[in-house]
Design a protein around this motif. Structure first.
Motif, PDB file in Angstrom:
ATOM      1  N   LEU A 104       0.829  -1.208   0.000  1.00 20.63           N
ATOM      2  CA  LEU A 104       0.000   0.000   0.000  1.00 20.63           C
ATOM      3  C   LEU A 104       0.861   1.255   0.000  1.00 20.63           C
ATOM      4  CD1 LEU A 104      -2.676  -0.990   2.662  1.00 20.63           C
ATOM      5  CD2 LEU A 104      -2.980  -0.879   0.185  1.00 20.63           C
ATOM      6  N   ARG A 171      -8.283  -0.959   2.910  1.00 20.47           N
ATOM      7  CA  ARG A 171      -7.456  -0.260   1.926  1.00 20.47           C
ATOM      8  C   ARG A 171      -7.001  -1.216   0.831  1.00 20.47           C
ATOM      9  NH1 ARG A 171      -2.573   2.790   3.456  1.00 20.47           N
ATOM     10  NH2 ARG A 171      -3.126   3.886   1.540  1.00 20.47           N
ATOM     11  N   ARG A 175      -8.281  -1.082  -3.299  1.00 16.23           N
ATOM     12  CA  ARG A 175      -7.336  -0.952  -4.406  1.00 16.23           C
ATOM     13  C   ARG A 175      -7.392  -2.166  -5.319  1.00 16.23           C
ATOM     14  NH1 ARG A 175      -4.034   2.963  -4.380  1.00 16.23           N
ATOM     15  NH2 ARG A 175      -4.050   4.399  -2.651  1.00 16.23           N
ATOM     16  N   ARG A 176      -7.495  -3.329  -4.743  1.00 15.67           N
ATOM     17  CA  ARG A 176      -7.512  -4.550  -5.532  1.00 15.67           C
ATOM     18  C   ARG A 176      -8.786  -4.641  -6.378  1.00 15.67           C
ATOM     19  NH1 ARG A 176      -7.834  -9.117  -1.908  1.00 15.67           N
ATOM     20  NH2 ARG A 176     -10.023  -8.641  -2.109  1.00 15.67           N
ATOM     21  N   GLN A 180     -11.155   3.360  -5.627  1.00 24.26           N
ATOM     22  CA  GLN A 180     -10.191   4.362  -5.213  1.00 24.26           C
ATOM     23  C   GLN A 180     -10.493   4.791  -3.788  1.00 24.26           C
ATOM     24  OE1 GLN A 180      -7.498   5.503  -7.021  1.00 24.26           O
ATOM     25  NE2 GLN A 180      -8.087   3.797  -8.333  1.00 24.26           N
ATOM     26  N   GLU A 181      -9.449   5.010  -3.037  1.00 23.92           N
ATOM     27  CA  GLU A 181      -9.638   5.578  -1.704  1.00 23.92           C
ATOM     28  C   GLU A 181      -9.976   7.052  -1.867  1.00 23.92           C
ATOM     29  OE1 GLU A 181      -6.732   2.947   1.070  1.00 23.92           O
ATOM     30  OE2 GLU A 181      -5.799   4.569  -0.048  1.00 23.92           O
TER      31      GLU A 181
END
Length: 188
Positions: A104, A171, A175-176, A180-181
């Motif tokens: 990350l 998180r 992403r995976r 999007q964060e």
């Protein structure tokens, strides 16, 4: 381990009390019961996260182990002299955290819960876990002021590490899954 139920309804709780694993009856609103309930709710939230992930997801075996450990933790709260959670369980969570965190980017701001459905489920599990952590801390403080067996610090360490793990899992999953964060923007 304590009493087993042969039927679901017993009517013994109709007076506002419930039985611990050793048969002692306490109020349903007792801090110990709140802690047990919060741990159970954490387990349910982890179960929802599991249901959102693919069966072959790399997190699945870890989450299955976590769910079993949460039952163990609830058992310890229900039977204060019964010890199942060990220091190495918190250490194991730290190792998993390190593995996930390595992939990350550094977090430079708060993020909003979400990113994907599974990531949102992980954030929900984290928030419920944080409540369990607060309740266990309050129970530990109350136990220290009473003649009851104290809540072991190992339980607090495990549940604290678990909330950290669930944050990093959220998180990772966001992403995976291509999500999007979303960074928090103050004053928006």
């Amino acid at each position: 381990m304590g009493h087993r139920l042969s039927k679901i309804y017993t009517r013994t709780g109709d007076d506002g009390t419930t039985g611990l694993g050793d048969g002692v009856r306490i109020a349903k609103y007792d801090l110990r019961m709140q802690a047990i309930g919060d741990v159970d709710e954490t387990n349910c939230a982890v179960g929802l996260l599991v249901a959102e992930l693919a069966n072959d997801d790399a997190l699945q075996p870890w989450l299955a182990r976590i769910q079993h450990r949460l039952f163990d933790l609830g058992g310890e709260l229900c039977l204060p002299d019964y010890h199942l959670i060990k220091e190495e369980h918190a250490t194991e969570l730290e190792q998993w955290l390190d593995q996930l965190n390595d992939d990350l980017p550094m977090l430079k701001n708060f993020i909003l819960p979400g990113g994907s459905k599974a990531a949102a489920a992980a954030h929900q599990a984290r928030a419920v876990c944080r409540r369990a952590e607060r309740t266990i801390a309050a129970l530990s403080a109350a136990d220290a002021q009473s003649a009851l067996p104290g809540t072991r610090p190992t339980l607090q360490a495990y549940i604290n590490r678990l909330s950290d793990f669930l944050f990093v899992a959220a998180r990772t999953v966001a992403r995976r899954d291509g999500g999007q964060e979303v960074l928090w923007q103050q004053g928006v």
